[in-house]
Design an enzyme around this catalytic site. Structure first.
Site, PDB file in Angstrom:
ATOM      1  N   LEU A  85       0.893  -1.057   0.046  1.00  0.00           N
ATOM      2  CA  LEU A  85       0.061   0.033  -0.110  1.00  0.00           C
ATOM      3  C   LEU A  85       0.965   1.305   0.040  1.00  0.00           C
ATOM      4  O   LEU A  85       1.966   1.268   0.497  1.00  0.00           O
ATOM      5  CB  LEU A  85      -0.924   0.070   1.260  1.00  0.00           C
ATOM      6  CG  LEU A  85      -2.049  -0.975   1.167  1.00  0.00           C
ATOM      7  CD1 LEU A  85      -2.648  -0.955   2.737  1.00  0.00           C
ATOM      8  CD2 LEU A  85      -3.255  -0.647   0.511  1.00  0.00           C
ATOM      9  N   GLU A  92     -10.427   1.133   7.678  1.00  0.00           N
ATOM     10  CA  GLU A  92     -10.421  -0.086   8.544  1.00  0.00           C
ATOM     11  C   GLU A  92      -8.986  -0.115   9.014  1.00  0.00           C
ATOM     12  O   GLU A  92      -8.070   0.333   8.487  1.00  0.00           O
ATOM     13  CB  GLU A  92     -10.691  -1.319   7.869  1.00  0.00           C
ATOM     14  CG  GLU A  92      -9.813  -1.641   6.751  1.00  0.00           C
ATOM     15  CD  GLU A  92     -10.430  -2.758   5.749  1.00  0.00           C
ATOM     16  OE1 GLU A  92     -11.713  -2.767   5.467  1.00  0.00           O
ATOM     17  OE2 GLU A  92      -9.543  -3.609   5.119  1.00  0.00           O
ATOM     18  N   LYS A 103      -5.266  -0.743  10.055  1.00  0.00           N
ATOM     19  CA  LYS A 103      -4.152  -1.484   9.623  1.00  0.00           C
ATOM     20  C   LYS A 103      -3.575  -2.531  10.429  1.00  0.00           C
ATOM     21  O   LYS A 103      -2.692  -1.950  11.314  1.00  0.00           O
ATOM     22  CB  LYS A 103      -3.335  -0.468   8.865  1.00  0.00           C
ATOM     23  CG  LYS A 103      -2.145  -1.169   8.236  1.00  0.00           C
ATOM     24  CD  LYS A 103      -1.360   0.024   7.248  1.00  0.00           C
ATOM     25  CE  LYS A 103      -0.227  -0.623   6.301  1.00  0.00           C
ATOM     26  NZ  LYS A 103       0.702  -1.407   7.050  1.00  0.00           N
ATOM     27  N   GLU A 123      -4.601 -10.805   7.455  1.00  0.00           N
ATOM     28  CA  GLU A 123      -3.264 -10.542   8.208  1.00  0.00           C
ATOM     29  C   GLU A 123      -3.386 -11.593   9.420  1.00  0.00           C
ATOM     30  O   GLU A 123      -4.339 -11.701  10.047  1.00  0.00           O
ATOM     31  CB  GLU A 123      -3.314  -8.853   8.621  1.00  0.00           C
ATOM     32  CG  GLU A 123      -2.256  -8.384   9.123  1.00  0.00           C
ATOM     33  CD  GLU A 123      -1.391  -7.868   7.915  1.00  0.00           C
ATOM     34  OE1 GLU A 123      -1.757  -8.144   6.685  1.00  0.00           O
ATOM     35  OE2 GLU A 123      -0.263  -7.567   7.957  1.00  0.00           O
ATOM     36  N   LYS A 126      -0.733   6.328   8.156  1.00  0.00           N
ATOM     37  CA  LYS A 126      -0.075   5.495   9.280  1.00  0.00           C
ATOM     38  C   LYS A 126      -0.417   6.352  10.505  1.00  0.00           C
ATOM     39  O   LYS A 126      -0.723   7.563  10.363  1.00  0.00           O
ATOM     40  CB  LYS A 126       1.476   5.575   9.046  1.00  0.00           C
ATOM     41  CG  LYS A 126       1.792   4.477   7.928  1.00  0.00           C
ATOM     42  CD  LYS A 126       1.420   3.183   7.988  1.00  0.00           C
ATOM     43  CE  LYS A 126       2.715   2.293   8.450  1.00  0.00           C
ATOM     44  NZ  LYS A 126       3.927   2.322   8.014  1.00  0.00           N
ATOM     45  N   CYS A 183      31.414  -7.840  37.654  1.00  0.00           N
ATOM     46  CA  CYS A 183      32.415  -8.637  38.067  1.00  0.00           C
ATOM     47  C   CYS A 183      33.748  -7.555  38.275  1.00  0.00           C
ATOM     48  O   CYS A 183      34.767  -8.176  38.823  1.00  0.00           O
ATOM     49  CB  CYS A 183      32.786  -9.819  37.375  1.00  0.00           C
ATOM     50  SG  CYS A 183      33.666  -9.409  35.748  1.00  0.00           S
TER      51      CYS A 183
HETATM   52  S1  IVH Z   1      -5.408  -4.132   2.137  1.00  0.00           S
HETATM   53  C1  IVH Z   1      -2.596  -4.496  -2.512  1.00  0.00           C
HETATM   54  N1  IVH Z   1      -6.130  -3.845   4.278  1.00  0.00           N
HETATM   55  O1  IVH Z   1      -0.567  -3.690   5.192  1.00  0.00           O
HETATM   56  C2  IVH Z   1      -2.737  -4.531  -0.789  1.00  0.00           C
HETATM   57  N2  IVH Z   1      -3.660  -4.471   4.016  1.00  0.00           N
HETATM   58  O2  IVH Z   1       1.503  -2.201   3.995  1.00  0.00           O
HETATM   59  C3  IVH Z   1      -4.073  -4.482  -0.249  1.00  0.00           C
HETATM   60  N3  IVH Z   1      -2.625  -4.649   5.850  1.00  0.00           N
HETATM   61  O3  IVH Z   1       0.484  -5.994   2.374  1.00  0.00           O
HETATM   62  C4  IVH Z   1      -3.813  -4.564   1.053  1.00  0.00           C
HETATM   63  N4  IVH Z   1      -4.132  -4.555   7.466  1.00  0.00           N
HETATM   64  O4  IVH Z   1      -0.110  -7.075   4.694  1.00  0.00           O
HETATM   65  C5  IVH Z   1      -5.123  -4.199   3.588  1.00  0.00           C
HETATM   66  N5  IVH Z   1      -6.935  -3.696   6.659  1.00  0.00           N
HETATM   67  C6  IVH Z   1      -6.128  -3.705   5.730  1.00  0.00           C
HETATM   68  C7  IVH Z   1      -4.519  -4.397   6.321  1.00  0.00           C
HETATM   69  C8  IVH Z   1      -3.633  -4.680   5.198  1.00  0.00           C
HETATM   70  C9  IVH Z   1      -2.887  -4.592   7.180  1.00  0.00           C
HETATM   71  C10 IVH Z   1      -1.204  -5.110   5.367  1.00  0.00           C
HETATM   72  C11 IVH Z   1      -1.078  -5.885   4.519  1.00  0.00           C
HETATM   73  C12 IVH Z   1      -0.319  -5.240   3.282  1.00  0.00           C
HETATM   74  C13 IVH Z   1       0.406  -4.093   4.159  1.00  0.00           C
HETATM   75  C14 IVH Z   1       0.663  -2.709   3.095  1.00  0.00           C
END
Ligand code: IVH
Length: 691
Positions: A91, A124, A126, A183, A323, A420
């Site tokens: 992402l 949502e 992460k 995940e 982030k 020591c």
């Molecule tokens: S969507 C094309 N949704 O974050 C990739 N990723 O930094 C679409 N991740 O590789 C990913 N929570 O491992 C998505 N709610 C979420 C997520 C999520 C964690 C991770 C995932 C991804 C990474 C990217």
């Protein structure tokens, strides 16, 4: 100094991109390949952002292996490889409101949406875990694969069977082929439990739940994974035989109906303000969650629009990760403690006035090493900025110089070990200062005793690492000599859990069998820094008896004169090793340890020129092995040569006495011919060395 990407010269930018690409690849490998990152996510992101900024300006000068062109590291060895039918990508990141607004505008522009057209988006959590692809065929779970490098991952199906939230069968209407992505993570409670267990067993601790989950999924033995509780949140799909939903929010509902866990804090909103509000709301709940999250993912809700938007490089245009900023706080550094690790490394630790950072009370932070303290000029009494970035151990980022008390003094690591009292030294090039106390240092004792009984040392069968840990903790074995006194404590041993008559007697017999030991093994077992098996052999051959070596070391203690010259003159020794040896034998505490030991064991004298007749004069000579040997491995050839007192080196020079040439010997043999050095075939060598 970092130069503004808009002003930097092209050549400087190209050089910096090359350097950054290597650095980022190294961090990727550590993070994805070894589950052991050495920088915080925030620092890693900063490197990537810097690279991207330079690449955006000078795209044609970016290296061919640009970090943007692949995700993560290549799969580790040991698991079957799985090629992902649809690559598992990454992402883009957004760090502030402006980035988020840009994402929304970008989507609108790409789809040519008028300002009246509603744009539904989901927000949502992460999850800070590792992504996993679950393949179902006819509703049955057939395969689980890690992301790997995005194109090719690892087949971890057997390790997934016990994961919470991964149904084995999907009931109801299910596409024939359905790859669910999501995940895998470890909840906080389980992470703490696992690390406590590892601490008890003397294993290295996992730095954070993410690494712990990754380490657990990639266990070769599925039984190990099954012993750790892992969980899974589903959020996406990969290969599917038919589109399983029209919107992302409908898809999440479908996942939940099939029995997957779906992270419950998501929302569906209609504009940038809604996304920012969701980010704030999830951020406030973050500290109460039982799992780590490191941001909020925004996605365009309509799947047909996602398909139109597609991907740009390694990331979808229809999603972005907003982030959380690394959590920082200011507090006072009240003291700097110095801890001594099991290998003797002195580590400075900051004692902080307790402060809450991201919902967690922090009172300690790592200061890494003395160079780091000097670089940041960290002093006791300073107000410092600390950061907790998902990792368990917070870091000191910087000092508020404007708040420095007037009479502060720079911090220096002590020159002696706080445990020591032995000298603590830094060897050239090493960033770490180490205690030289070895066996006399309680902090290192357990590791030293393990070394003492290891293969090259006393080689005591049945006395494993776990036993040593347990015996040390209970005071049964605190010094090497105690091992040989275990016979007097048979009743104590029998009273221990897991020790029956048979196993106790076997252990005691194994110990008895080692009361006589060759001098070189004895010397190696002492664990004197830099004295490995080869050097121990050289020393044993040179001095023949322990008494002679002890005498020589005492005479050499002035670091000058004949005895010192003789010591450093031994082939392969040098001043560094000689220094370590003299330090060891002139410390009264090491002397006591050795004395206590020789009351228990007999050290056999070494026989010089121990080989067969005819190889007289080989001891002390230098040999080079080159080419492929038919019957010997290099290791064995080296051991043979060392057994008869020869020194094995890697390259041919005028000082070489002998070259043994196998198949395809190449330039070393030519050089030996030029220098007129004696060259032997493998058979001639075997004959000469008496093997
Ligand atoms: S969507 C094309 N949704 O974050 C990739 N990723 O930094 C679409 N991740 O590789 C990913 N929570 O491992 C998505 N709610 C979420 C997520 C999520 C964690 C991770 C995932 C991804 C990474 C990217």
């Amino acid at each position: 100094m970092t130069v503004d990407p808009d002003r930097i010269e092209v050549e400087a930018a190209a050089a910096e991109m090359d350097r950054l690409a290597v650095e980022i690849a190294d961090h990727d490998r550590r993070y994805h390949g070894e589950d052991a990152p050495i920088v915080s996510d925030a620092d890693y992101d900063a490197l990537r952002r810097r690279f991207e900024a330079l690449e955006a300006r000078f795209p044609d000068r970016a290296p061919a292996d640009s970090p943007g062109r692949h995700v993560g590291a290549r799969p580790a060895q040991g698991f079957e490889k799985v090629i992902h039918a649809r690559p598992m990508l990454s992402l883009r990141n957004a760090f502030d409101e402006e980035d988020v607004a840009e994402f929304v505008q970008g989507v609108r522009r790409f789809l040519s949406l008028s300002s009246e057209t509603p744009l539904a988006m989901t927000a949502e959590a992460k999850i800070d875990g590792l992504s996993l692809a679950l393949r179902y065929e006819g509703g049955r779970l057939m395969q689980a694969a890690t992301r790997g490098d995005g194109r090719e991952g690892e087949n971890v199906t057997r390790n997934i069977e016990t994961v919470d939230g991964v149904p084995k069968r999907l009931v109801g209407e299910v596409p024939d082929i359905l790859e669910v992505r999501g995940e895998i993570y470890m909840a906080h409670g389980e992470f703490l439990r696992l690390n406590k267990e590892r601490e008890r067993e003397g294993l290295p601790l996992y730095a954070n739940p993410r690494n712990s989950a990754a380490g657990s999924v990639r266990q070769i033995d599925p039984a190990v994974t099954a012993g750790r509780r892992l969980s899974f949140f589903a959020y996406g799909w990969g290969e599917v035989s038919e589109r399983p939903a029209e919107t992302h929010s409908a898809w999440l509902k479908r996942l939940a109906n099939w029995g997957f866990n779906v992270e419950p804090n998501g929302a569906c909103v209609k504009d940038t303000a809604g996304l920012i509000e969701a980010h704030r709301a999830i951020g406030t709940r973050r500290a109460t969650l039982d799992y780590d999250i490191d941001g909020v993912v925004y996605k365009v809700d309509r799947i047909d629009w996602q398909e139109r938007l597609g991907f740009a490089g390694r990331a979808p245009r229809w999603a972005v990760a907003h982030k959380f900023p690394a959590e920082r706080a200011e507090t006072v550094l009240e003291d700097i403690l110095v801890q001594v690790g099991r290998t003797g490394a002195l580590t400075p630790v900051a004692v902080l006035r307790p402060i809450t950072v991201g919902g967690v009370v922090v009172s300690r932070a790592t200061l890494h090493n003395e160079d780091e303290i000097e670089r940041k000029d960290i002093r006791v009494g300073d107000t410092v900025i600390i950061q907790r970035a998902g990792d368990v151990i917070p870091q000191v980022l910087a000092v508020r110089l404007d708040r420095r008390p007037e009479q502060s003094t720079p911090f220096c690591l002590p020159a002696t070990c706080p445990v020591c009292g032995s000298e603590a030294r830094r060897d050239g090039g090493d960033v770490v200062r180490r205690c030289t106390g070895g066996l006399v240092c309680r902090a290192q004792a357990v590791e030293r005793i393990k070394h003492f009984v290891s293969r090259g040392g006393f080689d005591i069968e049945g006395l494993g690492h776990k036993h040593i840990e347990a015996f040390f903790a209970d005071g049964l074995v605190e010094t090497p000599a105690d091992i040989f006194r275990l016979g007097d404590r048979r009743a104590d041993l029998l009273a221990r859990e897991g020790w029956g008559e048979q196993s106790t007697d076997n252990l005691l017999a194994a110990i008895e069998g080692r009361r006589q030991i060759p001098f070189d093994r004895f010397l190696y077992a002492l664990g004197i820094r830099h004295i490995g098996e080869s050097n121990a052999r050289l020393l044993a051959r040179h001095y023949r008896s322990l008494e002679a070596l002890q005498r020589a070391a005492v005479l050499a203690a002035s670091r000058e004169g004949e005895a010192w010259e003789a010591l450093i003159g031994i082939d392969g020794m040098g001043a560094g090793r000689a220094e370590d040896l003299v330090t060891f034998f002139s410390d009264p505490r090491s002397k006591r340890i050795v004395e206590a030991l020789i009351e228990q064991v007999t050290v056999e004298e070494a026989v010089t020129n121990a080989g067969p007749a005819g190889e007289d004069g080989l001891a002390g000579r230098t040999v080079v092995f080159t080419g492929t040997l038919a019957t010997l491995s290099r290791r064995e050839a080296k051991a043979q040569a060392e057994r008869i007192g020869m020194r094995v080196v890697g390259s041919v020079s005028a000082k070489t006495d002998l070259v043994v040439a196998g198949e395809a010997p190449g330039s070393k043999k030519r050089k030996a011919e030029e220098l007129g050095i004696k060259i032997l075939t493998e058979n001639e060598w075997l004959e000469l060395s008496g093997h």
